[in-house]
Design an enzyme around this catalytic site. Structure first.
Site, PDB file in Angstrom:
ATOM      1  N   HIS A   1      -6.894   2.737  -1.719  1.00  0.00           N
ATOM      2  CA  HIS A   1      -6.884   1.743  -2.790  1.00  0.00           C
ATOM      3  C   HIS A   1      -8.085   0.808  -2.647  1.00  0.00           C
ATOM      4  O   HIS A   1      -8.855   0.927  -1.703  1.00  0.00           O
ATOM      5  CB  HIS A   1      -5.570   0.971  -2.813  1.00  0.00           C
ATOM      6  CG  HIS A   1      -5.306   0.161  -1.578  1.00  0.00           C
ATOM      7  ND1 HIS A   1      -4.891   0.729  -0.394  1.00  0.00           N
ATOM      8  CD2 HIS A   1      -5.405  -1.163  -1.342  1.00  0.00           C
ATOM      9  CE1 HIS A   1      -4.730  -0.221   0.513  1.00  0.00           C
ATOM     10  NE2 HIS A   1      -5.034  -1.380  -0.034  1.00  0.00           N
TER      11      HIS A   1
ATOM     12  N   HIS B   1      -8.634  -2.418  -2.007  1.00  0.00           N
ATOM     13  CA  HIS B   1      -8.799  -3.573  -1.129  1.00  0.00           C
ATOM     14  C   HIS B   1      -9.946  -3.334  -0.149  1.00  0.00           C
ATOM     15  O   HIS B   1     -10.113  -2.226   0.354  1.00  0.00           O
ATOM     16  CB  HIS B   1      -7.505  -3.850  -0.356  1.00  0.00           C
ATOM     17  CG  HIS B   1      -6.521  -4.631  -1.164  1.00  0.00           C
ATOM     18  ND1 HIS B   1      -5.180  -4.617  -0.897  1.00  0.00           N
ATOM     19  CD2 HIS B   1      -6.680  -5.436  -2.231  1.00  0.00           C
ATOM     20  CE1 HIS B   1      -4.556  -5.391  -1.777  1.00  0.00           C
ATOM     21  NE2 HIS B   1      -5.444  -5.890  -2.600  1.00  0.00           N
TER      22      HIS B   1
ATOM     23  N   ASP C   1     -10.432  -4.081   2.853  1.00  0.00           N
ATOM     24  CA  ASP C   1     -10.165  -3.579   4.206  1.00  0.00           C
ATOM     25  C   ASP C   1      -9.863  -2.073   4.179  1.00  0.00           C
ATOM     26  O   ASP C   1      -9.569  -1.474   5.204  1.00  0.00           O
ATOM     27  CB  ASP C   1      -9.029  -4.371   4.884  1.00  0.00           C
ATOM     28  CG  ASP C   1      -7.739  -4.358   4.106  1.00  0.00           C
ATOM     29  OD1 ASP C   1      -7.805  -4.237   2.874  1.00  0.00           O
ATOM     30  OD2 ASP C   1      -6.665  -4.481   4.719  1.00  0.00           O
ATOM     31  N   HIS C   2      -9.943  -1.477   2.999  1.00  0.00           N
ATOM     32  CA  HIS C   2      -9.782  -0.026   2.904  1.00  0.00           C
ATOM     33  C   HIS C   2     -11.007   0.679   2.320  1.00  0.00           C
ATOM     34  O   HIS C   2     -11.125   1.880   2.439  1.00  0.00           O
ATOM     35  CB  HIS C   2      -8.541   0.319   2.088  1.00  0.00           C
ATOM     36  CG  HIS C   2      -7.274  -0.070   2.777  1.00  0.00           C
ATOM     37  ND1 HIS C   2      -6.481   0.834   3.448  1.00  0.00           N
ATOM     38  CD2 HIS C   2      -6.689  -1.269   2.942  1.00  0.00           C
ATOM     39  CE1 HIS C   2      -5.451   0.194   3.984  1.00  0.00           C
ATOM     40  NE2 HIS C   2      -5.545  -1.081   3.689  1.00  0.00           N
TER      41      HIS C   2
ATOM     42  N   HIS D   1       1.914  -1.166  -4.235  1.00  0.00           N
ATOM     43  CA  HIS D   1       0.936  -2.029  -3.570  1.00  0.00           C
ATOM     44  C   HIS D   1      -0.030  -2.728  -4.529  1.00  0.00           C
ATOM     45  O   HIS D   1       0.098  -3.913  -4.766  1.00  0.00           O
ATOM     46  CB  HIS D   1       0.181  -1.268  -2.497  1.00  0.00           C
ATOM     47  CG  HIS D   1      -0.681  -2.166  -1.649  1.00  0.00           C
ATOM     48  ND1 HIS D   1      -0.142  -3.187  -0.908  1.00  0.00           N
ATOM     49  CD2 HIS D   1      -2.014  -2.199  -1.448  1.00  0.00           C
ATOM     50  CE1 HIS D   1      -1.113  -3.818  -0.290  1.00  0.00           C
ATOM     51  NE2 HIS D   1      -2.257  -3.252  -0.595  1.00  0.00           N
TER      52      HIS D   1
ATOM     53  N   ASP E   1      -1.704   1.548   1.948  1.00  0.00           N
ATOM     54  CA  ASP E   1      -0.722   0.476   1.898  1.00  0.00           C
ATOM     55  C   ASP E   1       0.245   0.806   0.778  1.00  0.00           C
ATOM     56  O   ASP E   1      -0.169   1.302  -0.260  1.00  0.00           O
ATOM     57  CB  ASP E   1      -1.409  -0.863   1.609  1.00  0.00           C
ATOM     58  CG  ASP E   1      -2.263  -1.301   2.794  1.00  0.00           C
ATOM     59  OD1 ASP E   1      -2.242  -0.587   3.824  1.00  0.00           O
ATOM     60  OD2 ASP E   1      -2.946  -2.326   2.682  1.00  0.00           O
TER      61      ASP E   1
ATOM     62  N   GLU F   1       1.319   2.747   7.247  1.00  0.00           N
ATOM     63  CA  GLU F   1       0.959   1.370   7.576  1.00  0.00           C
ATOM     64  C   GLU F   1       2.208   0.694   8.136  1.00  0.00           C
ATOM     65  O   GLU F   1       3.327   1.170   7.928  1.00  0.00           O
ATOM     66  CB  GLU F   1       0.486   0.638   6.318  1.00  0.00           C
ATOM     67  CG  GLU F   1       1.579   0.498   5.263  1.00  0.00           C
ATOM     68  CD  GLU F   1       1.672  -0.908   4.702  1.00  0.00           C
ATOM     69  OE1 GLU F   1       1.395  -1.853   5.466  1.00  0.00           O
ATOM     70  OE2 GLU F   1       2.018  -1.061   3.533  1.00  0.00           O
TER      71      GLU F   1
ATOM     72  N   HIS G   1      -2.397   0.118  10.983  1.00  0.00           N
ATOM     73  CA  HIS G   1      -2.407  -1.019  10.088  1.00  0.00           C
ATOM     74  C   HIS G   1      -1.239  -1.958  10.388  1.00  0.00           C
ATOM     75  O   HIS G   1      -0.405  -2.250   9.533  1.00  0.00           O
ATOM     76  CB  HIS G   1      -2.343  -0.517   8.636  1.00  0.00           C
ATOM     77  CG  HIS G   1      -2.809  -1.529   7.622  1.00  0.00           C
ATOM     78  ND1 HIS G   1      -2.041  -2.588   7.237  1.00  0.00           N
ATOM     79  CD2 HIS G   1      -3.950  -1.621   6.919  1.00  0.00           C
ATOM     80  CE1 HIS G   1      -2.706  -3.294   6.314  1.00  0.00           C
ATOM     81  NE2 HIS G   1      -3.863  -2.723   6.110  1.00  0.00           N
TER      82      HIS G   1
END
Lengths: 601, 637
Positions: free
Chosen positions: A68, A70, A72-73, A157, A178, A203, A414
């Site tokens: 996705h 975000h 941090d991904h 998410h 996530d 996660e 995660h």
């Protein structure tokens, strides 16, 4: 034994810079390519030198999958593909593909333009990187190459979040990214079918939390906002432009409408308008209720929520402001926070998880004096509230997903090590499957035991089915005999006769003949009949025939009787059988040697 | 494997495939041409229509091309290829005992729902006080006038379904995405592929591990709004069922589009109105897009465009949210983010207005001259009937037919005499014969099955041999109610050898690169999946008094020994015998081989090229030794 290796380069016993390497059936896959919000140095990105010391990654990876948008991904994606070098396919869903470059550009601007960092990826690199993206549809089976296939499932998410099922031959891995197991105001719940993967990589952000009902949390949130507004305070809600923001906007919008409130609600950054537009165009990714009613009323057209201007922050009177980014680590939310922090009437509500090292994390841990850049300190007097609105599965949700997918092994990423440890125990106890939680750079190896696919000739299978009758009897397993021909890469199971034919071989008949002496004072035909009756009583379930030509046949074993010339009572039995009936033939010759029981007629 | 053909209409197919143990219905198109036999249903009472002699003004009734060829309740699944081919769904899923699942893509479901809703709405808002059925009686029908007399199977014509039936039918739909693999009972795998014809339209692959059937229905290679057709996945089919080719093989869609625009502009400039009878989804998106580019250059900027349908708004809104199902160009727009279709802008700038019906707002906002898009294309029901009555008398006005489903002359019949201009520009983007033969050359199916109409030139153009399918081997034609035996020989099936058994197998190399292993295994069949497991060891016999009797028991499980192959060479065999202490061997040559006489043991061994015979009396240990020695030279299969 085949094995699957999983190595986290990021998100191993940690939250942030998710990046997990999986090798399965000779294929190497990178799952997510994120950045760490808590660091500003090299540790910000995953350590790609683990894959190769010299140069490009293209030869070492079969594909990259982004779960996705975000950061941090996906935050390290342009760095990985353009600066380290990767030209293979990058898979992500349509909404992710649409939104990801915008967030990357935003991130780049903050880092390069505001903080003045050099040696960072450029706008052009983001564009070039996005050219390598292949869009994924939900449930579509994408054939990466002849052997590797991937399939995306809905993860909740955020808009466009997906879980992926990766399959090579009969081995498979599921990576959740996530996910969220309870539907919220704008997204549905994650779902996966019973795909029984060898490993489920999940996660575990909220590994130890079991959250109360969403309704209570929402009521709490509204109550706090309302109270603060009533006493003339200002409420700051740091969010990421897409995701939680929309959910909270829908929540406040309906509340304002219902309570007829007048205090202004603002949404910072130019992203808002755009962000809401994405939700409108990707409405098929939202929850059922919004999808059903969108023609009549689009939930993403807000009446009470207006765009924010920097000057509004100093306006007197109450207001609610949504500002980005969500962890107070930079940008507008941090600026507003600094302005409002001194007044105890004000409030900041943190609706999501904050990574270690960010100001968000610090104030949530009760820190009241913050060191800012240039040695200044900031006294935090405003109220700090934490509301877990971030849409991660809690412990209950994780267990629920395990029940859905029925994995053979579990692997946690995660999340924080201590919490993982607790959840690992619970999983192993409840599902009695192995659970792994490798740290960054550590490899978890899982041996799989796949069954071997073989093509069986239909005639052999049907013969087998016919033998056992229509219903299989669990007490009496049916045995099938055949020959497996291994030629090049094909495995064929055929009957032995067909195998001979197909391989162009001659059959070699092996026969045995055995003479058995017997004292039996009867005529030859009578003796034969006595043998027939005897065998009939001993051998249940075999075909025994008394043939008119003076033989007895047991299956395909031939028995003949003759008497010797001297003594008509001394009979000679002639048994003849082929190698295929060896067991029965051997048994019969031994049996008949013992003579016939006297009671026979 | 059999194919039951329930519809003779090549573009509204309905076939049932029996494949392995599954019964799969491929599409259920509704042939509505029978409505042309009825009078239009006016929204406002029309004295003219009700006074026409010899006709009875009646409910719109629809022909259902179904026959009791097979029991519909035995159908396991229905695969839908596009929203035009699902209009008969409620007739099949309701009241027939159908208990299966329907598979369709999301756009197909949503737009299909809109089209059904529209038809139901059209029918229900003009309820009829009475409806006649007696005329369906053969005796009476014979005496009826005109085409009605010649209509076949009128007793299969049914009344239109209700919204409740539509909802119930659509609740049985399960959504699928392109290239999603759906397992049916473990026996068959089906998978939809993009067909390029309309939003979410699909061709289907129906396959097992060894057989593959492709179902091609309504495909297009033109670049319009939908995702391009996936051709490569159709390769290696054993059978390809081909339906839904263009109904207008001689009309070029691009040319027709140009004609549409120029006629429209001409009429408007002359002060007339333009009526476009059309479906509420599909080509209308392309027409609007074309007009969007055309409006400025043709200075039509001030002309109002009206789209009137109970589902007009929904159709326009839905078209904007299916980014995943659109062509690449439109997808890129969504990433910006902008609406993929320009009709959003037409609506925003008030150039295009949509209304649920002519009642209400429309009547007050209506300005002439204008362009009206409305249904139904048959001109028998819907708001279009009203516009025909309104505009038919003036030669300034023009009606432009774009939908190819109905003969425009028949459609206009009840409105004659007509002063308004009629322009026929049918736009059918489906494959033409040239494209299809190229496609088939590419994907090379072993056999092609198609409606018989495709195997001969059209009746009206019998000299055009290019308007038919010419293939080698020739395609297998079907007509309504035929049952075809598809030329298939299933020879292999997939089984899975469990690891434990696989490890216990002992392969031996027979020829270079070819190994064999004998397998004795227990077959477990569950959900049409077969696995092979090791034969369970018989439970150990309890070491009790019974032990002595073990020998008396016949072998319980008959384990046939493997077949043998190879030959026993004499010299080597003699050497082996010697090693085992059998030295006194007399060898005698025969016609086919040798006879070995083991003198000390009084045993004969007959060695031949393709057989060995051991004659041994009363000496079981010796016999088994000899057996094992012989086996050393032979291969087991």
């Amino acid at each position: 034994m085949p094995e699957i290796n999983v190595t986290p380069l990021g998100a191993g016993q940690d939250v942030g810079r998710s990046c997990i390497l999986v090798s399965i059936g000779g294929k190497n896959i990178m799952l997510d390519c994120g950045m760490h919000m808590g660091y500003n140095d090299d540790r910000r990105f995953p350590d790609f030198s683990y894959i190769t010391q010299n140069g490009r990654l293209t030869d070492f990876l079969d594909c990259v999958i982004i779960s996705h948008f975000h950061l941090d991904h996906c935050g390290a994606l342009p760095y990985m593909s353009e600066m380290v070098g990767y030209d293979g396919p990058i898979y992500m869903t349509h909404p992710t593909k649409a939104i990801c470059p915008i967030l990357l550009e935003d991130f780049r601007k903050i880092t390069v333009d505001k903080k003045g960092e050099t040696n960072f990826f450029t706008s052009q690199m983001i564009k070039d990187c996005m050219k390598k993206v292949v869009p994924l549809n939900l449930h579509q089976t994408v054939q990466v190459d002849d052997e590797l296939e991937i399939k995306a499932y809905y993860a909740g998410h955020v808009l466009g979040a997906a879980m992926v099922h990766i399959k090579v031959g009969s081995e498979s891995v599921v990576y959740t990214g996530d996910y969220n197991m309870t539907p919220d105001r704008h997204l549905g719940a994650a779902w996966i079918d019973k795909c029984r993967p060898d490993i489920l990589i999940s996660e575990s952000t909220y590994a130890t939390t079991i959250r109360d009902s969403k309704r209570c949390r929402e009521r709490d949130f509204l109550k706090k906002v309302h109270e603060s507004i009533e006493r003339g305070g200002k409420v700051l809600i740091p969010v990421f432009a897409l995701g939680r923001a929309q959910e909270l906007c829908i929540l406040l919008e309906t509340f304002w409408e219902r309570m007829n409130l007048k205090a202004p609600i603002y949404f910072s950054t130019g992203l808002t308008e755009k962000a809401n537009h994405y939700y409108k165009l990707f409405i098929t990714w939202t929850n059922q209720k919004i999808r059903k009613t969108f023609v009549q009323r689009n939930m993403f057209e807000f009446k009470h929520i207006k765009a924010f201007d920097r000057s509004y922050a100093d306006n007197p009177g109450p207001m609610v402001v949504f500002a980005t980014p969500g962890m107070l680590h930079a940008g507008q939310s941090l600026q507003i926070f600094k302005k409002w922090a001194g007044n105890e009437k004000n409030m900041v509500i943190m609706p999501g998880y904050c990574v270690q090292g960010t100001i968000g994390h610090k104030i949530l841990n009760g820190q009241r004096k913050l060191e800012m850049e240039g040695r200044a300190t900031l006294d935090v007097k405003l109220q700090v509230e934490y509301m877990s609105f971030s849409a991660h599965a809690d412990a209950k949700g994780i267990m629920q997903l395990i029940r859905m997918a029925e994995p053979r092994n579990m692997l946690l990423v995660h999340g924080e090590a201590v919490k993982m440890e607790f959840l690992k125990g619970k999983i192993e106890q409840e599902f009695s499957i192995d659970c792994y939680m490798p740290a960054n750079g550590e490899t978890a190896t899982i041996t799989t035991n796949p069954s071997v696919p073989v093509d069986i000739s239909l005639s052999l299978l049907k013969r087998e089915m016919a033998l056992g009758g229509s219903l299989p009897d669990p007490k009496k397993p049916r045995t099938m005999h055949g020959t497996l021909i291994m030629k090049e890469n094909s495995l064929k199971l055929v009957s032995s006769e067909q195998a001979l034919k197909e391989l162009g071989l001659n059959e070699h008949q092996l026969r045995f003949t055995c003479r058995v002496q017997l004292q039996d004072p009867h005529s030859d035909p009578d003796t034969l009949h006595r043998i027939y009756t005897h065998l009939k009583s001993v051998l249940k379930g075999y075909t025994i025939q008394h043939l008119p030509d003076g033989t007895v046949m047991v299956e395909s074993i031939v028995i003949k009787v003759s008497s010797s010339a001297e003594d008509s009572n001394a009979k000679v039995l002639l048994l003849s059988w082929s190698y295929q009936d060896e067991d029965l033939g051997s048994f019969l010759s031994t049996l008949l040697k013992k003579g016939l029981p006297s009671g026979l007629c | 494997m059999k194919l039951y053909c329930l519809s003779g209409h090549p573009t509204l197919p309905c076939n049932v495939l029996k494949f392995k143990s599954t019964t799969i219905m491929l599409d259920c198109g509704l042939d509505t041409t029978s409505v042309l036999n009825f009078l239009p249903l006016p929204l406002v009472h029309s004295p003219r229509l009700s006074k026409l002699p010899g006709w009875v003004s009646k409910d719109g009734t629809i022909n259902l091309e179904k026959r009791e060829l097979l029991d519909l309740s035995t159908i396991d699944v229905i695969l839908i290829s596009n929203y035009h081919c699902m209009m008969a769904l409620p007739y099949i899923t309701e009241h027939t005992g159908f208990t299966g699942t329907v598979y369709a893509t999301e756009p197909t479901l949503q737009i299909g729902r809109l089209l059904m809703e529209e038809v139901v709405n059209f029918m229900e808002r003009v309820p009829k006080a009475q409806s006649a059925t007696c005329w369906k009686n053969k005796e009476i029908q014979r005496m009826l006038p005109g085409p009605l007399k010649d209509a076949v199977d009128v007793w299969t014509w049914k009344r239109c379904y209700s919204m409740q039936e539509v909802n119930s039918a659509l609740s049985k739909v399960q959504l699928v995405g392109y290239s999603q693999k759906v397992e049916l009972f473990g026996a068959v795998q089906v998978s939809p592929l993009s067909s390029g014809y309309s939003l979410g339209s699909s061709n289907w692959i129906i396959q097992s591990h060894h057989e593959k059937v492709s179902y091609v229905s309504g495909s297009s290679l033109l670049t319009t709004h939908p995702q391009p057709m996936d051709q490569s996945s159709l390769k290696n089919s054993d059978v390809l069922i081909l339906t839904g080719l263009t109904q207008m093989p001689t009309a070029n869609p691009d040319g027709m589009l140009g004609e549409f625009c120029s006629n429209l502009a001409m009429t408007i400039r002359a002060g007339g109105n333009v009526l476009v009878p059309c479906y509420s989804s599909g080509v209308i998106y392309d027409l609007l897009e074309c007009l969007y580019q055309f409006i400025e250059s043709a200075s039509l900027g001030t002309t109002p465009f009206y789209f009137i349908s109970p589902v007009a708004n929904s159709s326009l809104e839905f078209s904007q949210i299916f980014a995943e199902w659109l062509c690449h160009n439109k997808q890129t727009k969504v990433y910006l983010p902008e609406p993929p279709f320009p009709h959003a802008e037409l609506i925003q700038t008030n150039k295009l207005k949509h209304y649920p019906s002519i009642h209400g707002d429309f009547s007050s906002e209506f300005r002439q001259p204008c362009v009206v898009f409305t249904g139904h294309p048959s001109l028998r029901f819907g708001d279009v009937v009203h516009f025909m009555e309104l505009w038919g008398k003036s030669s300034l006005n023009t009606i432009i037919f774009t939908e190819p489903d109905f003969s425009y002359l028949d459609a206009l019949a009840p409105y004659q005499p007509l002063a308004m201009k009629c322009v026929y520009c049918p736009i059918d983007t489906r494959l033409n014969f040239h494209q299809v033969s190229k496609l088939l050359k590419e994907v090379q199916p072993l056999h092609v099955v198609c409606p018989e109409q495709y195997t001969q030139p059209p009746l009206t153009q019998s000299h055009r041999s290019d308007l038919m399918l010419e293939l080698q081997p020739p395609p297998m034609p079907y007509r309504r109610c035929s049952v075809l035996n598809l030329p298939f020989r299933r020879r292999y099936e997939r089984v899975y050898i469990l690891p434990e058994l696989a490890n216990s197998l002992v392969p031996s190399e027979i020829k270079p690169g070819v190994s064999v292993a004998t397998v004795s295994a227990v077959v477990h069949s569950k959900d049409n999946k077969h696995t092979l497991q090791s034969v369970p060891k018989p439970p150990p016999v309890a070491p009790s008094k019974k032990r002595k009797r073990v020998m008396d028991e016949p072998p319980v499980v008959m384990t046939p020994k493997p077949l043998l192959s190879g030959a026993v060479p004499l010299e080597a065999f003699l050497a082996t015998l010697q090693k085992h202490g059998i030295t006194e061997v007399k060898v005698e040559e025969t016609a086919d081989g040798h006879i070995l006489h083991l003198q000390a043991e009084d045993t004969l061994i007959q060695l031949e090229e393709d057989g060995t015979h051991i004659v041994c009396d009363n000496n079981e240990p010796l016999r088994t030794t000899l057996r094992d020695l012989v086996l050393r030279f032979l291969q087991k299969l």
